[in-house]
Design a protein around this motif. Structure first.
Motif, PDB file in Angstrom:
ATOM      1  N   SER A  11       0.836  -1.191   0.000  1.00  0.00           N
ATOM      2  CA  SER A  11       0.000   0.000   0.000  1.00  0.00           C
ATOM      3  C   SER A  11       0.876   1.248   0.000  1.00  0.00           C
ATOM      4  N   ARG A  12       0.240   2.380  -0.192  1.00  0.00           N
ATOM      5  CA  ARG A  12       0.977   3.644  -0.257  1.00  0.00           C
ATOM      6  C   ARG A  12       1.583   4.037   1.078  1.00  0.00           C
ATOM      7  N   LEU A  13       1.131   3.426   2.170  1.00  0.00           N
ATOM      8  CA  LEU A  13       1.628   3.784   3.492  1.00  0.00           C
ATOM      9  C   LEU A  13       2.742   2.869   3.982  1.00  0.00           C
ATOM     10  N   VAL A  14       3.144   1.893   3.169  1.00  0.00           N
ATOM     11  CA  VAL A  14       4.275   1.042   3.546  1.00  0.00           C
ATOM     12  C   VAL A  14       5.559   1.765   3.156  1.00  0.00           C
ATOM     13  N   PRO A  15       6.373   2.197   4.120  1.00  0.00           N
ATOM     14  CA  PRO A  15       7.593   2.919   3.772  1.00  0.00           C
ATOM     15  C   PRO A  15       8.609   2.009   3.101  1.00  0.00           C
ATOM     16  N   LEU A  16       9.396   2.595   2.201  1.00  0.00           N
ATOM     17  CA  LEU A  16      10.467   1.880   1.530  1.00  0.00           C
ATOM     18  C   LEU A  16      11.800   2.454   1.980  1.00  0.00           C
ATOM     19  N   LEU A  17      12.783   1.582   2.127  1.00  0.00           N
ATOM     20  CA  LEU A  17      14.135   2.034   2.417  1.00  0.00           C
ATOM     21  C   LEU A  17      14.853   2.211   1.087  1.00  0.00           C
ATOM     22  N   ALA A  18      15.278   3.431   0.793  1.00  0.00           N
ATOM     23  CA  ALA A  18      15.973   3.727  -0.457  1.00  0.00           C
ATOM     24  C   ALA A  18      17.473   3.781  -0.203  1.00  0.00           C
ATOM     25  N   LEU A  19      18.219   2.952  -0.923  1.00  0.00           N
ATOM     26  CA  LEU A  19      19.678   2.925  -0.825  1.00  0.00           C
ATOM     27  C   LEU A  19      20.254   3.406  -2.150  1.00  0.00           C
ATOM     28  N   GLU A  20      20.964   4.530  -2.113  1.00  0.00           N
ATOM     29  CA  GLU A  20      21.628   5.060  -3.298  1.00  0.00           C
ATOM     30  C   GLU A  20      23.128   4.841  -3.161  1.00  0.00           C
ATOM     31  N   SER A  21      23.741   4.251  -4.179  1.00  0.00           N
ATOM     32  CA  SER A  21      25.166   3.950  -4.099  1.00  0.00           C
ATOM     33  C   SER A  21      25.747   3.859  -5.500  1.00  0.00           C
ATOM     34  N   SER A  22      27.059   3.643  -5.567  1.00  0.00           N
ATOM     35  CA  SER A  22      27.751   3.508  -6.835  1.00  0.00           C
ATOM     36  C   SER A  22      28.604   2.255  -6.823  1.00  0.00           C
TER      37      SER A  22
END
Length: 239
Positions: free
Chosen positions: A197-208
């Motif tokens: 659902s739209r209320l489930v938070p996602l963990l965003a990992l940005e890397s190279s």
């Protein structure tokens, strides 16, 4: 005051659900029972329960009531190291399926900067959905330069592992650049792909991902992990 009661009901029910007070598949108290317990109108209880349902924690069954949604077991995973997601899942003994959901030119400015793209260079974004033990759990967005991988537009839809793709082209010594963690909420498309659902938070990992020999950046990556499917071990953040 009703808003405060609403938040109190949500907090106490979440604590009850997450700490085993109600087993997976177990039935929640009725609206009337909760309204009497918290001394609030039924609509206040209903608002709290609707919020929990939107977060994917509970489900309603017509004529029977509300129940704790079973959901997937959480996987303990390290966010450090130089191994790919595919290799990590294999090491942990999980069945992984990967589906390429997009392969398109990207206008991501951060990716272009990380890759040191020239003004006339094209940055391609390959989006891959990760399904672990039958449950969609993550989306990997890999950004690469067409000047470095000229056939990426044609070959991208068939790539299941970027590390394997790089190895086939002579790269093998990988290093990780600086990684950044943040919490975001899914777009409509991401909700559909991740079955959340739209209320489930996602963990965003940005890397190279860097070539260990030259130091050149091979890939800028943005990975979205469902927060309800992993437990994360963090030391030096690398991917």
């Amino acid at each position: 005051m009703e808003i405060e009661k609403d938040a109190l009901i949500i907090d106490e029910l979440v604590d009850l659900l997450e700490n085993g007070g109600i087993p997976p598949g177990g039935k929640l108290p009725s609206e009337n029972t909760l309204a009497e317990r918290y001394r609030v109108p039924r609509y206040t209880v209903r608002n709290a329960l609707n919020h929990l349902e939107e977060r994917g924690l509970i489900e309603s069954i017509q004529g029977k009531g509300r129940f704790l949604k079973p959901g997937p077991a959480r996987i303990r995973m390290s966010l450090s190291g130089r191994t790919s997601f595919t290799e990590k899942m294999k090491e942990l003994g999980h069945q992984l399926e990967t589906a390429v959901v997009s392969c398109v030119p990207s206008d991501n400015g951060e990716a272009a900067r990380a890759l040191a793209a020239e003004p006339d260079d094209t940055v391609w974004r390959i989006g891959r959905l990760r399904v672990v033990d039958g449950e969609p759990m993550a989306i990997h967005y890999s950004h690469v330069l067409e000047s470095r991988f000229p056939e990426i537009g044609e070959e991208g839809p068939g790539i299941r592992s970027m590390f394997e793709y790089y190895r086939e082209r002579g790269y093998g010594d990988f290093e990780s650049g600086k990684s950044v963690l943040s919490v975001v909420f899914p777009s409509s498309l991401e909700q559909e792909l991740l079955s959340c659902s739209r209320l489930v938070p996602l963990l965003a990992l940005e890397s190279s991902c860097l070539d260990g020999r030259s130091g050149d950046t091979l890939e800028y990556t943005r990975i979205l992990y469902r927060s309800d499917t992993f437990k994360y071990e963090i030391s030096d953040i690398q991917e």
